[in-house]
Design a protein around this motif. Sequence first.
Motif, PDB file in Angstrom:
ATOM      1  N   GLU A 264      20.217  28.341  41.854  1.00 54.91           N
ATOM      2  CA  GLU A 264      20.151  27.914  40.449  1.00 54.91           C
ATOM      3  C   GLU A 264      20.757  28.962  39.517  1.00 54.91           C
ATOM      4  OE1 GLU A 264      16.135  25.080  40.483  1.00 54.91           O
ATOM      5  OE2 GLU A 264      16.194  26.869  39.223  1.00 54.91           O
ATOM      6  N   ALA A 265      20.477  30.230  39.829  1.00 50.44           N
ATOM      7  CA  ALA A 265      20.990  31.304  38.967  1.00 50.44           C
ATOM      8  C   ALA A 265      22.487  31.505  39.166  1.00 50.44           C
ATOM      9  CB  ALA A 265      20.243  32.602  39.263  1.00 50.44           C
ATOM     10  N   GLY A 266      23.007  31.064  40.304  1.00 55.36           N
ATOM     11  CA  GLY A 266      24.432  31.215  40.575  1.00 55.36           C
ATOM     12  C   GLY A 266      24.862  32.668  40.713  1.00 55.36           C
ATOM     13  N   ILE A 267      23.979  33.508  41.253  1.00 53.43           N
ATOM     14  CA  ILE A 267      24.334  34.914  41.443  1.00 53.43           C
ATOM     15  C   ILE A 267      24.239  35.264  42.915  1.00 53.43           C
ATOM     16  CG2 ILE A 267      23.544  35.643  39.156  1.00 53.43           C
ATOM     17  CD1 ILE A 267      21.010  36.757  40.666  1.00 53.43           C
ATOM     18  N   ASP A 268      24.873  36.367  43.298  1.00 55.80           N
ATOM     19  CA  ASP A 268      24.639  36.867  44.650  1.00 55.80           C
ATOM     20  C   ASP A 268      23.791  38.144  44.566  1.00 55.80           C
ATOM     21  OD1 ASP A 268      26.333  38.988  44.113  1.00 55.80           O
ATOM     22  OD2 ASP A 268      28.078  37.906  44.877  1.00 55.80           O
ATOM     23  N   HIS A 269      23.398  38.651  45.717  1.00 52.95           N
ATOM     24  CA  HIS A 269      22.437  39.755  45.749  1.00 52.95           C
ATOM     25  C   HIS A 269      22.989  41.017  45.086  1.00 52.95           C
ATOM     26  CE1 HIS A 269      20.901  36.915  48.663  1.00 52.95           C
ATOM     27  NE2 HIS A 269      19.725  37.489  48.528  1.00 52.95           N
ATOM     28  N   GLY A 270      24.298  41.170  45.103  1.00 51.38           N
ATOM     29  CA  GLY A 270      24.911  42.351  44.503  1.00 51.38           C
ATOM     30  C   GLY A 270      24.704  42.434  43.001  1.00 51.38           C
ATOM     31  N   ALA A 271      24.399  41.294  42.376  1.00 48.11           N
ATOM     32  CA  ALA A 271      24.221  41.264  40.918  1.00 48.11           C
ATOM     33  C   ALA A 271      22.815  41.694  40.500  1.00 48.11           C
ATOM     34  CB  ALA A 271      24.503  39.856  40.401  1.00 48.11           C
ATOM     35  N   VAL A 272      21.931  41.902  41.465  1.00 45.11           N
ATOM     36  CA  VAL A 272      20.526  42.175  41.136  1.00 45.11           C
ATOM     37  C   VAL A 272      20.325  43.664  40.830  1.00 45.11           C
ATOM     38  CG1 VAL A 272      18.156  42.082  41.997  1.00 45.11           C
ATOM     39  CG2 VAL A 272      19.779  40.244  42.552  1.00 45.11           C
ATOM     40  N   ASP A 273      19.813  43.940  39.629  1.00 46.42           N
ATOM     41  CA  ASP A 273      19.596  45.327  39.197  1.00 46.42           C
ATOM     42  C   ASP A 273      18.182  45.810  39.497  1.00 46.42           C
ATOM     43  OD1 ASP A 273      22.158  45.479  37.855  1.00 46.42           O
ATOM     44  OD2 ASP A 273      21.288  44.150  36.326  1.00 46.42           O
ATOM     45  N   HIS A 274      17.269  44.864  39.646  1.00 51.53           N
ATOM     46  CA  HIS A 274      15.846  45.219  39.736  1.00 51.53           C
ATOM     47  C   HIS A 274      15.114  44.126  40.493  1.00 51.53           C
ATOM     48  CE1 HIS A 274      11.695  44.883  37.947  1.00 51.53           C
ATOM     49  NE2 HIS A 274      11.682  46.121  38.391  1.00 51.53           N
ATOM     50  N   LEU A 275      14.133  44.537  41.302  1.00 48.62           N
ATOM     51  CA  LEU A 275      13.463  43.582  42.177  1.00 48.62           C
ATOM     52  C   LEU A 275      11.958  43.832  42.190  1.00 48.62           C
ATOM     53  CD1 LEU A 275      13.554  41.446  44.516  1.00 48.62           C
ATOM     54  CD2 LEU A 275      14.023  43.361  46.066  1.00 48.62           C
ATOM     55  N   MET A 276      11.203  42.743  42.084  1.00 47.91           N
ATOM     56  CA  MET A 276       9.758  42.810  42.292  1.00 47.91           C
ATOM     57  C   MET A 276       9.441  41.911  43.494  1.00 47.91           C
ATOM     58  SD  MET A 276       8.610  44.826  39.867  1.00 47.91           S
ATOM     59  CE  MET A 276       6.832  44.620  39.957  1.00 47.91           C
TER      60      MET A 276
END
Lengths: 381, 140
Positions: A264-276
Amino acid sequence: MSRGEVAIVGAAETTELGRIPHMSQIQLHADAALNALADAGLGISDIDGVATAGESPTGVAHYLGITPNWVDGTAVGGCSFMLHVRHAVAAIESGLCRCVLITHGESGRSNVGRGGRVSAASSLQGQFESPYGGMGPTTIFTLPVLRFLKETGTTLAEMASVAVSQRQWAGKNPRATLKTPITVDEVLNDRMIAYPFTRSQCCLVTDGGGALILVAADRAEDFPHKPVYILGTGESTETPMISQMADLTTSKAFKVSGARAFSEAGIDHGAVDHLMIYDAFAHLPLYGLEDLGFCGRGEAGAFIAEGNTLPGGRLPMNTNGGGLSYMHSGMYGMYALQESVRQVRGTAAAQVDAVDVSVCHGVGGMFAASGTVIMGSSATR
Amino acid sequence: MRIDFTQVPVPVPTPETEHFWAGTLVGELRLQQCIDCQTTYFPPRPFCPTCASRAIEIVCASGRGSLASYVINQRPHPAFDGPYAIALVELEEGVRMMSNLLNIEQTPDALILDMPLQVTLQPLSDDIVLPYFEPRGSRS
Ligand SMILES: [Zn+2]
């Protein structure tokens, strides 16, 4: 769902966290709700949608003096609030309501005004699991992990590094319950609770609450804080019986929920800056990193042990200290959401540089359910 | 490790699980199997969880399985006299059950994943006999 069409414009936790014997559970909901309203610069009459778990939405709405147009009482455990966000996005987008309040409050430590949670002896758990001496999450949620360690080659020391890493983050957070740094040896030699889990690999037991307020993105700029846009969400369930997981080494609900949110977000994992990743126990970030696709099979333990999730690492994770060190009232998902909001706003106690995308992943029950929320700044909307 | 069977929470059968508890009472570990797709499944329900067919039959398990995973609880429980393992047992028929492990030390050194196990039945009351597991070859 349309990407970025709904935003979080109010977010707050209870005034106090930890031990709050002078407040009942429903008052913890209200305290967090009033703080979130103040954060958003809204009054109670601006709220026309209410979602909650742990208490009924009817009870919370009435206690706060709200007559809602829309309610959601989805209660699938600690990730219920992730599902509320997902459902609120749909409700606001389709015009069922304009301004949703999601509340959580839990007297997890002090047990003031909190209902019980015991399986009936005639339920499937009551017949086929309860006779064998399970004593809540420390002995049941933990059951699959020896199989995970064997199948993936992950070591006990690598799992212990989850607790070590999160304590480093907690050390930067004045509101965290446990702040003193710990080592892998100290984690492994801590008091055994349910082999192979020592005390520091099990969540805290505290009191607290939190609340979120969501509105349509077209008016999200009109509030005091930077809007936090909802880019994608996911939800799923697997089984209420841990013995019946399809595969003890992976969560079907995590995989379905995570994949849906990313698509849905249309992003890949490389775009993630922060994770919970909801960490009621130290093995959950291992399952989460692998099932959400951040790490390959069997790679999550080494990924954490090598420091990738630490301050300064390439994937900062559980930056409030997590359920292991920050707080855990029972349904921790709300606190993970609060930390993602703070990181995207740029107001976290242990702020990561320039967070434009934050992934917040929750578990409900004991691998029973899952919810994922991907948040973004105006730059990624 | 000893179990005080008077302190074990006693299961209450429902119409959908009656056959299981009737089975343990006469020394059988009963599962269910789908007539349409042949899936053997547990816990009991009157339809197949794979294909939703109501054409199912009761089958008797061999009672043989292996140790899939476990924890060793250290906190006191009224039914156990010391630390005890809560185990997941994979049956030969492909289903998984929770259980305790009898006639073996409750230690990580003794409890080896994938070790062969066999069912052993213990009465909790006049009506309910609970399945436990023990190392295969034990004489209980
Ligand atoms: Zn079938």
